[in-house]
Design a protein around this motif. Sequence first.
Motif, short mmCIF file in Angstrom:
data_model
loop_
_atom_site.label_atom_id
_atom_site.label_comp_id
_atom_site.label_asym_id
_atom_site.label_seq_id
_atom_site.Cartn_x
_atom_site.Cartn_y
_atom_site.Cartn_z
N ASP A 468 0.84 -1.18 0.00
CA ASP A 468 0.00 0.00 0.00
C ASP A 468 0.88 1.24 0.00
OD1 ASP A 468 -1.63 2.23 1.51
OD2 ASP A 468 -3.09 0.80 0.73
N GLU A 471 1.82 2.75 3.31
CA GLU A 471 2.74 2.02 4.20
C GLU A 471 4.16 1.94 3.65
OE1 GLU A 471 2.65 -2.71 3.08
OE2 GLU A 471 1.11 -1.96 4.44
N LYS A 482 4.67 -0.18 9.87
CA LYS A 482 3.42 0.13 9.17
C LYS A 482 2.77 -1.14 8.63
CE LYS A 482 4.93 4.72 7.60
NZ LYS A 482 5.31 5.52 6.41
N ARG A 483 3.60 -2.06 8.12
CA ARG A 483 3.09 -3.32 7.56
C ARG A 483 2.37 -4.13 8.62
NH1 ARG A 483 1.73 -5.30 2.57
NH2 ARG A 483 2.03 -7.55 2.48
N LYS A 485 1.12 -3.03 11.35
CA LYS A 485 -0.08 -2.29 11.78
C LYS A 485 -1.24 -2.53 10.83
CE LYS A 485 -1.77 2.38 12.73
NZ LYS A 485 -1.43 3.83 12.74
N ASN A 486 -0.96 -2.51 9.51
CA ASN A 486 -2.02 -2.72 8.52
C ASN A 486 -2.53 -4.16 8.54
OD1 ASN A 486 -1.95 -0.08 7.69
ND2 ASN A 486 -0.65 -0.47 5.91
N LEU A 487 -1.60 -5.11 8.70
CA LEU A 487 -1.99 -6.53 8.64
C LEU A 487 -2.73 -6.99 9.89
CD1 LEU A 487 1.20 -8.20 7.07
CD2 LEU A 487 -1.05 -7.96 6.02
N ALA A 489 -3.61 -4.78 12.67
CA ALA A 489 -4.33 -3.71 13.38
C ALA A 489 -3.80 -3.52 14.79
CB ALA A 489 -5.83 -4.01 13.41
N GLU A 493 2.34 4.06 14.80
CA GLU A 493 3.45 4.53 13.98
C GLU A 493 4.27 5.54 14.73
OE1 GLU A 493 4.18 6.77 9.72
OE2 GLU A 493 2.20 6.07 10.27
#
Length: 494
Positions: A468, A471, A482-483, A485-487, A489, A493
């Motif tokens: 993304d 990220e 970031k990765r 966090k996105n994967l 939750a 950051e």
Amino acid sequence: MNTIPEELLTEISEIFTATLFQLGENPVSLRSLLELIVSFMAVLIVSRAFTNFLKESLLVKLGIDEGNREAIAVILRYLIVAFGVIIAIQGIGFNLASFAVVAGGLGVGIGFGIQDLTTNFVSGLTLLLDRPVKVGDFVELEGLMGIVKKISIRSTIITTNDDSSVIVPNSNMISSKIVNWSYENPLLCLRLSIDVADSSDPLLVTETLLNIAYAEAGVLYEPNPKVFFVEFGDDCFKFELLVWTNRPTDREVIKSSLNFAIEYHFRQQKIDFPFNERDLYLRNPEFLLSLFNKNETAIDTNSGSKNGRKMVVIAEKMKKRSPLSCLLREVEYFENLTDLELRQLIEVGYRQRLQPQEILFHENDPGDAFYMILSGSVEVFVEAIDKHLNNLGTGQFFGELSLMLGIPRTASVRALEETILFAINKEGFQKVLTERPDLYEHIIQQIVKHKEELSERQKELRKMELVDAAEDDENPVKWVRKRLKNLFAVGTEN
């Protein structure tokens, strides 16, 4: 000469046609009664034959389950009987309108005498139409457990585990609390309470119980068996093992098998069950000592030696650790975890059994699980060109980066022999990261140590357009944070 037989036949005919009594406006004769009985028998035979054919042949071909087949067959049987009786009565010349008046008058008096029968009749219709319980269900009713074999208008037949047939009035099936283990979800949860000595290692107990559960043939891998540390007892730790099975009739057999396995494996792992100590108080200890004065020294010596051996055993147990926890500590991301954190990893994980040559995953499949080999071996290969890369055996692990970074599989894996894997999927890993933010930061620091590999994986993801824009970052630490966090939750950051 034919006069006597003709007169006899005439007399017999008059006997059969003579009016015995009046039912409303309808005269009732012996002939009409016999015709009615024959008609009733014919209706019963036809209804039984038709519904049996329907239940055992036609509805089976249509793929209707046993419970629905039985309900449809019973309802149709009674409808056929009801309409057949009405037709038979009208066929012999009865006027149902006048008969209804008489029946209504008798019904008031008879109704009080057959209240239970009426209640069971209505309850039977409720069971057949509403179907809270159906044929084939495994139920528990007031301590009675078994499979529902038949539901009729008056009663329900339950076959218990010891093959006894119990006839339960339908009113009881409606008014009593019933545990229907087959309702909607056919799985049965078994709970086993286990007490262990308070010198035991809870992590070792947890792993041993889970290993036992996964090894039992009647226990399902999904839902995963679970172990709960229930409470601290008097000189013991109280655990509870939860397992699920799709064989409810074998629940006692499965529980017995698990109990045997628990006793055996606890003995192998030196996990003790608690023993109750009792203090004995004597009113006249001097008198008792005078009787056994000669053995006093021996008793004290033996007592001391027993306590000494007990202390040695406890010390040895405290040194013993869970085999799976030791293997997990070989994974650099988990090497500094505490026993509590390792126990949580073990609990969210599950076992997966592979048969020889069974494919675990293919290259480019989503990287949604981390695996550790508990027994057996696997081959890592490139399926597109059938190129062998590596063989992995007991204690080795793979797939950790694919799970943590959501990277597609770069190779395929298949079992070389019967293999048992310990696996942690995305949902389980997310649960651990959510509850252990310190683990989240530790994993980030460990991942970024492999900068070259990390850079290659990041490039692959960019080529596959799986990164993304929000990220993506040239700084590997920030990108990994970031990765994750996105994967999953989790995390914030920086």
